[in-house]
Enzyme design. Structure first.
Site, mmCIF file in Angstrom:
data_model
loop_
_atom_site.group_PDB
_atom_site.id
_atom_site.type_symbol
_atom_site.label_atom_id
_atom_site.label_comp_id
_atom_site.label_asym_id
_atom_site.label_seq_id
_atom_site.Cartn_x
_atom_site.Cartn_y
_atom_site.Cartn_z
ATOM 1 C CG HIS A 47 -1.716 1.209 1.417
ATOM 2 N ND1 HIS A 47 -1.402 2.166 2.371
ATOM 3 C CD2 HIS A 47 -2.817 1.686 0.764
ATOM 4 C CE1 HIS A 47 -2.273 3.149 2.303
ATOM 5 N NE2 HIS A 47 -3.141 2.894 1.340
ATOM 6 C CD GLU A 50 -2.717 2.596 -3.623
ATOM 7 O OE1 GLU A 50 -3.316 3.687 -3.591
ATOM 8 O OE2 GLU A 50 -3.017 1.634 -2.889
ATOM 9 C CG HIS A 51 -0.246 6.134 -0.479
ATOM 10 N ND1 HIS A 51 -0.753 7.238 0.145
ATOM 11 C CD2 HIS A 51 -1.200 5.167 -0.359
ATOM 12 C CE1 HIS A 51 -1.954 6.957 0.647
ATOM 13 N NE2 HIS A 51 -2.244 5.703 0.348
ATOM 14 C CD GLU A 127 -5.102 5.240 3.433
ATOM 15 O OE1 GLU A 127 -5.830 4.498 2.741
ATOM 16 O OE2 GLU A 127 -3.950 5.577 3.066
#
Length: 420
Positions: A47, A50-51, A127
């Protein structure tokens, strides 16, 4: 509509579907590397990666990545799931080549600037904090952990804050080296697209890359356990899970019909019995999720601390009752809902591109829509009832609770009620 598939010599699969009459296209790169492909010390890195893809490449800074697509009125985004990471865009027909250039650039050429890593680290920590403040979101991560404890499939996609705080550039480049090979990538496009043109450009951009081989994958082993988190909230959020079939299992569509009839809409059993007749909750639903080698039938509801016991007991009763008196009308309604959802969704090029990528990842081919509809049509009441019976007789349930849960029933009591 015409679906075409080409595989380059290095393993990159390119699948497209031309949709006549459309002025736009959706395309992206799906990589068979997600949360369950991480080792324990890597949890959250897929993840994070991906950022970071949007934080700059060798050719574009972060602003230029966004401007390249938005200057032509397009849309670009990405997501990480437990089994895939996707980078995708939707643009007008004239800008398909541009979108492919931007998507391939962020996947193949990220620079992972240490300063940007620190910025994005804080974003991801925010997040994580936001997820913890969203009970009807985090409850599913906890149910996943309860179903698959101490396993890659049971760990959160975001990763724990302590891991995210420690990740560095080498962690990101290491995961890329392990998983971002052409043999783990699927380039999927739908809408106003030209297959040959996309293949030609993909050959130029990806053709020289070397395959990385099969990714790390810890087999799933359903265990089923309980997790409860006490917090001063207005409601108790509860999610229960039973092991379901994998996406490869012959009972895959049966499980989907079962979950839809059980809790897939306002006419479903759970909604009618627990909300409409008893008024025990505002929201309750069931869904069937599937992975490469396992699956889960999930029930979620939010209710008061005073009514959580009755809600859980009635849910167990409905699970049992579905095995004995599921009607032809319920099965027919569930099948109609599934087919309508499938066909309506396929009017979107974005949905088609994602569907093709997922099918290629699992089966290596894209079935005709008529074939999928036929699979759904083949499900009958007996198959659904038999599936419901096996679910209640042989599966250890998992349970996650969040909120004022001090007096909520424990998993052992619910299991006993289900088995009674």
């Amino acid at each position: 509509m015409k679906t075409e598939l080409t595989t380059l010599t290095n393993g990159l699969r390119i699948v497209t579907e031309t949709m006549p009459g459309l002025a736009s296209a959706s395309l992206g790169i799906w990589i068979t590397a997600g949360g369950r492909h991480e080792r324990p010390e890597q949890n959250g890195v897929a993840h994070f990666l991906e950022h970071m893809a949007f934080k700059g490449t060798k050719r574009r800074c972060a602003l230029q990545i966004a401007e390249a697509i938005e200057d032509v009125g397009g849309y670009i985004n990405a997501y990480t799931s437990r089994e895939m990471t996707a980078y995708y865009a939707r643009v007008l027909e004239a800008d398909v080549a541009l979108a492919l250039d931007v998507i391939s650039d962020i996947v193949l050429n990220p620079v992972f600037d240490p300063k940007e890593i620190e910025v994005e680290r804080h974003v991801i920590l925010q997040e994580i904090g936001q997820a913890l403040d969203t009970p009807d979101d985090i409850i599913f991560d906890w149910l996943q952990e309860a179903a698959f404890p101490d396993q890659a499939l049971g760990r959160t996609i975001l990763g724990p804050a302590e891991r995210v705080t420690a990740f560095n550039r080498e962690d990101l480049t290491g995961f890329v080296g392990e998983h971002y090979g052409p043999d783990q990538m699927i380039l999927s496009a739908a809408g106003a697209v030209d297959h040959d043109a996309i293949v030609k450009e993909a050959e130029r951009v990806f053709g020289s890359l070397r395959a990385v081989g099969s990714p790390f994958l810890q087999p799933a082993a359903w265990q089923g356990s309980e997790r409860r988190e006490v917090k001063d909230l207005e409601q108790v959020h509860v999610s229960m899970g039973c092991q379901g079939p994998s996406i490869r299992d012959p009972e895959f569509y049966t499980s989907q019909v079962y979950a839809t009839a059980l809790g897939g809409g306002m006419s479903s059993r759970l909604f009618q019995k627990i909300r409409e007749e008893r008024g025990l909750c505002y929201s309750i639903y069931a869904q069937a999720g599937s992975y490469d080698d396992t699956g889960m039938i999930t029930v979620y509801a939010g209710t008061s601390a005073e009514e959580i016991g009755e809600l859980c007991e009635l849910t167990m009763d409905e699970l049992k009752r579905a095995a004995s008196d599921m009607t032809e009308a319920e099965v027919a309604r569930a099948k109609a809902q599934m087919k309508a959802g499938l066909l309506m969704g396929l009017e979107s090029p974005s949905a088609r591109a994602e569907r093709m990528a997922r099918y290629i990842a699992v089966w290596g081919r894209v079935p005709e829509t008529a074939e999928t509809v036929a699979e759904i049509d083949a499900i009958n009441r007996r198959l659904v009832s038999d599936f419901a019976g096996k679910l209640t007789e042989t599966t250890a349930t998992a349970l996650a609770l969040y909120g004022p849960v001090a007096d909520a029933p424990h998993l052992d009591a619910l299991r006993q009620r289900l088995a009674a």
